[in-house]
Scaffold this motif. Structure first.
Motif, mmCIF file in Angstrom:
data_model
loop_
_atom_site.group_PDB
_atom_site.id
_atom_site.type_symbol
_atom_site.label_atom_id
_atom_site.label_comp_id
_atom_site.label_asym_id
_atom_site.label_seq_id
_atom_site.Cartn_x
_atom_site.Cartn_y
_atom_site.Cartn_z
ATOM 1 N N TYR A 30 66.203 29.385 42.728
ATOM 2 C CA TYR A 30 66.377 29.190 41.294
ATOM 3 C C TYR A 30 65.623 30.265 40.504
ATOM 4 C CZ TYR A 30 66.904 26.654 36.891
ATOM 5 O OH TYR A 30 67.241 26.295 35.615
ATOM 6 N N LEU B 179 67.021 33.968 41.287
ATOM 7 C CA LEU B 179 68.330 34.155 40.680
ATOM 8 C C LEU B 179 68.202 34.243 39.162
ATOM 9 C CD1 LEU B 179 71.365 34.358 41.053
ATOM 10 C CD2 LEU B 179 71.498 31.869 40.987
ATOM 11 N N GLY B 180 67.320 33.416 38.606
ATOM 12 C CA GLY B 180 67.130 33.449 37.161
ATOM 13 C C GLY B 180 66.570 34.776 36.702
ATOM 14 N N ARG C 14 67.127 37.666 37.991
ATOM 15 C CA ARG C 14 68.112 38.759 38.162
ATOM 16 C C ARG C 14 69.470 38.389 37.582
ATOM 17 N NH1 ARG C 14 69.175 40.303 43.832
ATOM 18 N NH2 ARG C 14 70.009 42.131 42.754
ATOM 19 N N GLU C 15 69.502 37.357 36.760
ATOM 20 C CA GLU C 15 70.780 36.848 36.270
ATOM 21 C C GLU C 15 71.579 37.922 35.518
ATOM 22 O OE1 GLU C 15 71.768 32.400 34.971
ATOM 23 O OE2 GLU C 15 70.571 33.499 33.509
ATOM 24 N N ASP C 16 70.919 38.599 34.564
ATOM 25 C CA ASP C 16 71.629 39.615 33.770
ATOM 26 C C ASP C 16 72.142 40.745 34.664
ATOM 27 O OD1 ASP C 16 71.165 38.195 31.470
ATOM 28 O OD2 ASP C 16 69.278 39.233 31.027
ATOM 29 N N ILE D 53 75.174 39.593 36.728
ATOM 30 C CA ILE D 53 76.369 39.462 35.894
ATOM 31 C C ILE D 53 76.948 40.853 35.598
ATOM 32 C CG2 ILE D 53 77.199 38.806 33.605
ATOM 33 C CD1 ILE D 53 75.312 36.435 33.690
ATOM 34 N N LEU E 75 77.893 37.739 39.765
ATOM 35 C CA LEU E 75 77.717 36.402 39.214
ATOM 36 C C LEU E 75 78.618 36.283 37.997
ATOM 37 C CD1 LEU E 75 75.936 33.855 39.685
ATOM 38 C CD2 LEU E 75 74.396 34.750 37.919
ATOM 39 N N SER F 161 78.950 33.755 35.703
ATOM 40 C CA SER F 161 78.388 33.187 34.480
ATOM 41 C C SER F 161 76.933 32.811 34.720
ATOM 42 C CB SER F 161 79.178 31.943 34.049
ATOM 43 O OG SER F 161 79.131 30.951 35.060
ATOM 44 N N ARG F 162 76.261 32.447 33.661
ATOM 45 C CA ARG F 162 74.860 32.085 33.777
ATOM 46 C C ARG F 162 74.711 30.709 34.449
ATOM 47 N NH1 ARG F 162 71.444 35.295 31.152
ATOM 48 N NH2 ARG F 162 72.320 36.775 29.646
ATOM 49 N N MET F 163 73.542 30.532 35.035
ATOM 50 C CA MET F 163 73.251 29.259 35.682
ATOM 51 C C MET F 163 73.161 28.149 34.638
ATOM 52 S SD MET F 163 70.307 30.205 38.450
ATOM 53 C CE MET F 163 70.165 28.473 38.875
#
Length: 338
Positions: free
Chosen positions: A273, A276-277, A279-281, A284, A289, A291-293
């Motif tokens: 969690y 991933l959070g 490196r989310e941008d 995407i 990825l 969409s956002r979590m």
């Protein structure tokens, strides 16, 4: 493309991954220590703090056979446990269709004459009494042999939910004398001459081969209950308040997330969690990825609904099959296997 080819191995080169792993390890240790300490406190909190007391009078109707029940029952065939105070009593909570109860009965019948002879030699009154604990079975059914069941050769009767007489009313003896008030049978208790329970057995196949139970019977007959003060077992009327059950259930539903069973999944879940959070941008932008979590509230809600659905299904299965399993005795063998 295989699963390994799709894996982003570069994650292990990033400092954020190892930071997340370190946080997970700290949380793992903190939660483990705190929750185990809490479970220990709860165990002390919820255990009965009642002092052992003589059992209350239990009044129930016997099958009233000549030469068996008529010697201890009144003229109408009813048994009063209080009439036998001063004698040693083995009280067997049983049922016609309880297969595990048959094993208890077989042992008691095999040892009964030897115990009677021992009691006579020591000038002690001695009785074995069967209490029919499944109230959907009537007296005639309890007095009819069939299948694996034979009517006990010791005094037998059918109970009721209000058979125990307490100072403030009546209660179900099965709830009073079974472990934690569960009402699960078989249960067989030894009651000394002063009315105290000094030993309890909850299965027809004890791991010690009835050695502990038999030794307790012989001790209370030969030496008396005064030598077994430390073995006295407290009984208490169980709490049946709907509010108390709801509050306890709500508390346990929260604690289940901090149980030792959940520990192995926490590091991986938290690490995934957090990494991933972080490196989310980037993911995407790289189209790895879509969409956002979901936010924490949505994830928590989905997790709760998943558990609720699972336990609801398990509860429905248990409700439908519970009585069938209890009557067949399969639960006992499943427990032994586990």
């Amino acid at each position: 493309m295989g699963v390994l080819d799709q894996a982003d191995w570069a994650t292990f080169k990033r400092a954020e991954t190892w930071k997340a792993l370190g946080i997970a390890a700290v949380l793992f240790g903190t939660i483990a220590f705190a929750s185990l300490s809490l479970f220990g406190s709860l165990d002390a909190l919820f255990q009965s703090d009642a002092e052992p007391e003589p059992v209350p009078d239990v009044i129930f109707q016997s099958v009233n056979r000549t030469g068996i029940e008529d010697s201890i029952a009144n003229e109408t065939g009813w048994l009063h446990l209080s009439d036998l105070r001063g004698d040693v009593i083995i009280l067997d909570f049983m049922a016609h269709d309880c297969s595990n109860c048959h094993k208890v009965q077989a042992h008691l019948e095999a040892e009964m004459q030897g115990w009677k002879d021992l009691a006579a030699a020591n000038g002690v009154g001695f009785h074995i009494i069967a209490y029919g604990a499944w109230y959907n079975e009537d007296l005639a059914y309890l007095n009819t042999s069939g299948g694996a069941y034979t009517v006990p050769t010791y005094p037998t009767g059918i109970g009721s939910p209000d058979a125990a007489v307490l100072p403030n009313g009546t209660a179900d003896p099965v709830r009073l004398f079974t472990a934690s008030g569960t009402g699960s049978i078989p249960v067989v208790v030894i009651i000394d001459e002063s009315g105290y329970i000094v030993h309890r057995q909850n299965t027809g196949t004890p791991t010690d081969g009835w050695g502990g139970f038999d030794a307790a019977v012989e001790q209370v007959i030969v030496d008396g209950g005064s030598t077994m003060v430390d073995e006295r077992i407290a009984w208490t009327e169980p709490e049946t308040s709907l509010t108390a059950v709801f509050v306890l259930g709500a508390l346990l539903s929260i604690l289940v997330y901090f149980s030792p069973c959940a520990f192995p999944v926490l590091p991986g879940f938290i690490s995934y969690y957090l990494s991933l959070g972080a490196r989310e941008d980037e993911l995407i932008a790289e189209e790895k990825l879509k969409s956002r979590m979901p936010n924490s509230a949505v994830i928590g809600l989905l997790a709760g609904l998943g558990m609720l659905t699972f336990f609801l299904i398990i509860g429905l299965v248990a409700a439908v099959m519970g009585e069938a399993f209890a009557r067949s005795g399969l639960i006992h063998y499943i427990a032994i296997a586990v």
